[in-house]
Scaffold this motif. Structure first.
Motif, PDB file in Angstrom:
ATOM      1  N   GLU A  48       2.232   1.762  -3.445  1.00 39.55           N
ATOM      2  CA  GLU A  48       1.169   2.232  -4.331  1.00 39.55           C
ATOM      3  C   GLU A  48       0.898   3.720  -4.113  1.00 39.55           C
ATOM      4  O   GLU A  48       0.684   4.461  -5.066  1.00 39.55           O
ATOM      5  CB  GLU A  48      -0.107   1.420  -4.115  1.00 39.55           C
ATOM      6  CG  GLU A  48      -0.014   0.018  -4.684  1.00 39.55           C
ATOM      7  CD  GLU A  48      -1.210  -0.851  -4.341  1.00 39.55           C
ATOM      8  OE1 GLU A  48      -1.978  -0.505  -3.409  1.00 39.55           O
ATOM      9  OE2 GLU A  48      -1.376  -1.894  -4.999  1.00 39.55           O
ATOM     10  N   ARG A  49       0.919   4.164  -2.841  1.00 44.64           N
ATOM     11  CA  ARG A  49       0.731   5.592  -2.554  1.00 44.64           C
ATOM     12  C   ARG A  49       1.876   6.410  -3.142  1.00 44.64           C
ATOM     13  O   ARG A  49       1.663   7.457  -3.748  1.00 44.64           O
ATOM     14  CB  ARG A  49       0.621   5.835  -1.042  1.00 44.64           C
ATOM     15  CG  ARG A  49      -0.721   5.473  -0.449  1.00 44.64           C
ATOM     16  CD  ARG A  49      -0.852   5.972   0.996  1.00 44.64           C
ATOM     17  NE  ARG A  49       0.119   5.395   1.913  1.00 44.64           N
ATOM     18  CZ  ARG A  49      -0.049   4.247   2.589  1.00 44.64           C
ATOM     19  NH1 ARG A  49      -1.184   3.583   2.470  1.00 44.64           N
ATOM     20  NH2 ARG A  49       0.885   3.795   3.395  1.00 44.64           N
ATOM     21  N   ARG A  50       3.088   5.913  -2.954  1.00 43.23           N
ATOM     22  CA  ARG A  50       4.252   6.621  -3.521  1.00 43.23           C
ATOM     23  C   ARG A  50       4.162   6.701  -5.044  1.00 43.23           C
ATOM     24  O   ARG A  50       4.433   7.736  -5.641  1.00 43.23           O
ATOM     25  CB  ARG A  50       5.555   5.923  -3.126  1.00 43.23           C
ATOM     26  CG  ARG A  50       5.983   6.171  -1.743  1.00 43.23           C
ATOM     27  CD  ARG A  50       7.290   5.473  -1.512  1.00 43.23           C
ATOM     28  NE  ARG A  50       7.917   5.924  -0.301  1.00 43.23           N
ATOM     29  CZ  ARG A  50       8.987   5.370   0.217  1.00 43.23           C
ATOM     30  NH1 ARG A  50       9.539   4.325  -0.382  1.00 43.23           N
ATOM     31  NH2 ARG A  50       9.501   5.834   1.326  1.00 43.23           N
ATOM     32  N   ARG A  70       0.837  -1.212   0.000  1.00 42.71           N
ATOM     33  CA  ARG A  70       0.000   0.000   0.000  1.00 42.71           C
ATOM     34  C   ARG A  70       0.869   1.259   0.000  1.00 42.71           C
ATOM     35  O   ARG A  70       0.575   2.236  -0.693  1.00 42.71           O
ATOM     36  CB  ARG A  70      -0.953  -0.013   1.200  1.00 42.71           C
ATOM     37  CG  ARG A  70      -2.128  -0.958   1.027  1.00 42.71           C
ATOM     38  CD  ARG A  70      -3.168  -0.779   2.119  1.00 42.71           C
ATOM     39  NE  ARG A  70      -2.655  -1.049   3.456  1.00 42.71           N
ATOM     40  CZ  ARG A  70      -2.621  -2.258   4.040  1.00 42.71           C
ATOM     41  NH1 ARG A  70      -3.104  -3.304   3.397  1.00 42.71           N
ATOM     42  NH2 ARG A  70      -2.139  -2.412   5.256  1.00 42.71           N
ATOM     43  N   GLU A  71       1.941   1.238   0.774  1.00 40.28           N
ATOM     44  CA  GLU A  71       2.858   2.394   0.814  1.00 40.28           C
ATOM     45  C   GLU A  71       3.494   2.633  -0.553  1.00 40.28           C
ATOM     46  O   GLU A  71       3.591   3.774  -1.007  1.00 40.28           O
ATOM     47  CB  GLU A  71       3.941   2.154   1.870  1.00 40.28           C
ATOM     48  CG  GLU A  71       4.879   3.320   2.036  1.00 40.28           C
ATOM     49  CD  GLU A  71       5.927   3.039   3.103  1.00 40.28           C
ATOM     50  OE1 GLU A  71       7.100   3.382   2.835  1.00 40.28           O
ATOM     51  OE2 GLU A  71       5.588   2.504   4.165  1.00 40.28           O
TER      52      GLU A  71
END
Length: 172
Positions: A20-22, A17-18
């Motif tokens: 993907e956010r980046r 998830r991290e």
């Protein structure tokens, strides 16, 4: 849980998830930079408003406007004013391009260095020319046209061959 070398075991789903956010943030930043570059059109007028130019992000001239008073200037002076205004506009467009790219990739990136390497050298500020008193004294502002050169004499060795159609590469 702690692993050797002081690392921590993380939840793989959290890590994904991290990432993907980046990735989404970087993509949004790249899209904004693309839009900013596409809209990096500079329109600039000369100080006396006789000349207005518009350049695209690459410095290409897309528009040139002359005020009605521009025709009162000698051609050489008008040409100089056009070129000066054009150079200032392209410098502004280049500065904005560098600013956009530095915001995306960082000031010290290879991309910014590449863009800088493709830009023409900046002109140093030129001292203001001294006023032209020629009109006040009845002297023409432009020099007289150069005398035409006399025709080149034809030599005996001139065989009249047309060199425009010669294959100079030696590949006959």
């Amino acid at each position: 849980m702690t692993v050797p070398f002081g690392g921590h075991v993380r939840d793989p789903q959290e890590w994904i998830r991290e990432q993907e956010r980046r990735s989404a943030a970087l993509l949004a930043k790249a899209e904004q930079a693309k839009a900013d570059l596409e809209n990096n059109v500079v329109t600039l007028s000369s100080p006396d408003r006789l000349v207005t130019v518009t350049v695209n992000p690459g410095g290409g001239l897309t528009s040139l406007s002359l005020s009605p008073q521009a025709q009162e200037r000698p051609p050489a002076q008008l040409a100089s004013l056009i070129m000066s205004t054009y150079r200032k506009a392209t410098t502004r467009a280049a500065d904005r391009t560098l600013e956009i790219m530095a915001g995306l990739t960082g000031e010290d990136s290879d991309a910014v260095d590449f863009i800088k390497s493709t830009l023409p050298p900046r002109e140093e500020a030129q001292p203001a020319p001294e006023p032209d008193d020629s009109a006040r004294f009845g002297v023409p502002a432009e020099p007289p046209p150069a005398k035409p050169r006399p025709p080149r004499p034809v030599s005996d060795e001139d065989d009249g061959e047309d060199f425009q159609h010669v294959d100079w590469t030696g590949r006959s």
